[in-house]
Enzyme design. Sequence first.
Site, mmCIF file in Angstrom:
data_model
loop_
_atom_site.group_PDB
_atom_site.id
_atom_site.type_symbol
_atom_site.label_atom_id
_atom_site.label_comp_id
_atom_site.label_asym_id
_atom_site.label_seq_id
_atom_site.Cartn_x
_atom_site.Cartn_y
_atom_site.Cartn_z
ATOM 1 N N ASP A 104 4.291 -60.119 76.983
ATOM 2 C CA ASP A 104 5.545 -60.261 77.718
ATOM 3 C C ASP A 104 5.341 -60.777 79.133
ATOM 4 O O ASP A 104 4.263 -60.611 79.728
ATOM 5 C CB ASP A 104 6.270 -58.910 77.810
ATOM 6 C CG ASP A 104 6.984 -58.558 76.520
ATOM 7 O OD1 ASP A 104 6.808 -59.283 75.524
ATOM 8 O OD2 ASP A 104 7.703 -57.534 76.497
ATOM 9 N N HIS A 256 0.821 -57.414 78.267
ATOM 10 C CA HIS A 256 1.490 -58.247 79.271
ATOM 11 C C HIS A 256 0.505 -59.285 79.800
ATOM 12 O O HIS A 256 -0.645 -58.953 80.132
ATOM 13 C CB HIS A 256 2.004 -57.402 80.442
ATOM 14 C CG HIS A 256 3.105 -56.461 80.079
ATOM 15 N ND1 HIS A 256 2.859 -55.238 79.494
ATOM 16 C CD2 HIS A 256 4.463 -56.571 80.179
ATOM 17 C CE1 HIS A 256 4.013 -54.622 79.276
ATOM 18 N NE2 HIS A 256 5.001 -55.406 79.683
#
Length: 798
Positions: A104, A256
């Site tokens: 993400d 991430h």
Amino acid sequence: MATTTPSRGRRRAPSRMTRAAGKAAALQKPRVILALLLLLALTSVMLLDGYLRAEVGGDERVRSNASSSKVPDKVLDGGPILSFRGGEAQSQSVPEKTIALTFDDGPNPTWTPQILKILEANDVPGTFFVVGSMVSRYPSIVKDLVDQGNEIGIHTFTHVDLSYQSDDRIAREMDQTQLALAGAAGITTTLFRAPYSSEADAIDNYSWPVYKKLGEEGYTSVFVDTDSDDWKRPGVSKIIKWATPSKNKGASVLFHDAGGERSQTVKALGTYIKKMKAKGYTFTTISGAIRQGNGQDAQSGQNAQAGQSAQADQNSQQPGSEQGEQSEQAGGQAPGAQQGQQGQQPGQNGQLDQSGQAGGVNSLQAAHRTATGTTLYEGKALVAAVAVAEWTVPGLAVGLAVVGVAVMGRFGMMLILARRHYRQRNKRRFSWGPTVTQPVTVIVPAYNEKECIANTLESLAKSTHPIEIIVVDDGSTDDTSQIARDAARSFGMTNVRVIRQENAGKPAALNNGVRSASYDIVVMMDGDTVFEPDAVHQLVQPFADPEVGAVAGNAKVGNRNTVIGAWQHIEYVMGFNLDRRMYDLLRCMPTIPGAIGAFRRDAVLEVGGMSEDTLAEDTDITIAMHRGGWRVVYQEHARAWTEAPASLKQLWSQRYRWSYGTMQALWKHRKSLTDKGPSGRFGRVGMPLVVIFQIITPVFAPLIDVFTAYSMIFIDFKAALLAWLAVLGIQLVCAAYAFRLDREKYRYLLMMPLQQLAYRQMMYLVLIHSCITALTGGRLRWQKLKRTGEVGTPAGVS
């Protein structure tokens, strides 16, 4: 009193400025518009850059602990992949012993390339949920990501919680991200992950309508089975532990690749992949997981695709496609699908070949759609605009920082040199030499000065120094000559000559006066100016020094009791006279004011007289005097009162002519940069100072104000306001000191904050307008301002 009228002869040919006047006037309005458009364009670039960085339109609200009573239990208890087939919500889990790595918040220029290298080295694909603003800033990374075989999903454009946003804002967030993907990698996608989302059981009553709406548009929403919590930076071992599925379950695992410092993620990822492979896990993308979960072999996949094509021919058109096709599997449109493509559920792409291709399309990237048509071109335009903003805004920030430091340094230098100048010139023992007592000639060029000429002559009648006065009427149409004669007669002045000439402009009028002067020193003034009784005497004293060729006097604003007049009064005292003290000590005075200045007559004739080549004849002659080897000084005690423009239109006209004329004069004398000896001092010192502080820094000044306003609105109001007040405080200190040196009343400084907000902006726009005129090759003529005659004798000025 004598009156002289030149003999009639051949009519004077129009000057070049006169011939160009009509053309120049016609071009002024477009240039103003161009200046405003330039400022608007830069402002737009700033707003775009701020939007990309979530400074403009950013929303940091995050909803938590909301009820989920309206969310179906099968969704809350279902898997991490949510689609709407046939309008009905359907959840799907990742198959056992299978991991879909998801990342993400990217792309990030530091961490995303490192993660891509690890994935490539381990022959593992990933699904990256990207932020549109980051995609538009780093398009090459996204293209590399897609070319490597990874899959892309949308994570909104500005990373906002969509449960707080309107339908229009949600549509913009999705559409702008699709455009960014189209411009960066030539694709769009059907995968979506909401910012701040986690597992499916965290869906609440506010976010559920968002997922339903996007699902009906063909998006597949992806949640998390297993969260590495790498954003907490707990250490490599804990990241690996927390990312490991329990009991051989399949999982959508969250990492991430942006949003903070991700070195621990990079260190953990390679080890994690090897560990999971050792346990017998395989890695795939979200589309790959969907395909595996559907359990379809190659033939059934091909049949499914054929069935979808038939279905699409009977249903409504998809958004983003040129020919609409309904997706049986996705239960809606495939966002971004183009003509000739099917809106199928990811993974339903037909027969797989040995390389993981399905019908020529990589099944691991089945959510991708090829961007064509307007979507592709608009995307490329967005990426190009962002690239411009990415280079422009940081460059401007650096440039403005340099400008700010230079301006502050100039303020400091002005204060130091102005104090030194004042102490030097006001010593009891200071003297220019023997007192100058011989008569001088005062030249008054006049064009339609019926309101002012009588006051001007009245002030000269009180002069304490012997003078002759030459009024040169430059073709006036309002009886200026007769009014001058009548005024001289009423004041008992026998030392006045009135010379009439055809209208030829101020330089020609001054040259006529110089040629007609009877004395070696000539004083030049404007027809709307009023001298103090000792102004001429004070003005000519520096000529006791044989090196001095010209003297600048101290011009004062007489009509200062209006708002516009008060603003100009502050400017005259601070901006002009404080500057002149500095330039005097540096021996590079750029301008002798037209309102009050004195010259050696022979020196003026030696440099060619007042030139018609520029609109700033006073600046032109001053620089010419420097180049002629003469010293130009400032005499603060020689004071004259002038009528400043009383309206914004007149003020714009005057300052436009001044700033444009100054540029002309600097360009005309550009060779002074290479002059040797004393004649080159202006080129070495004065010209750089004038160019930097009267042209370059004022041109950038509006951007400083735009940055300040931008910071107040979008970043930190308090900090930006304090910074603005600090700069204003420094300017107030400088202005107060200038008022102290000139013995002016401080009450006018109360207008300074308003001056900074309104008047200064106008002066900057005037300068920008002048720069554009100069760059486009326009020409202006000497302009006559409307006068009221309200400036009387000095005794009447407060």
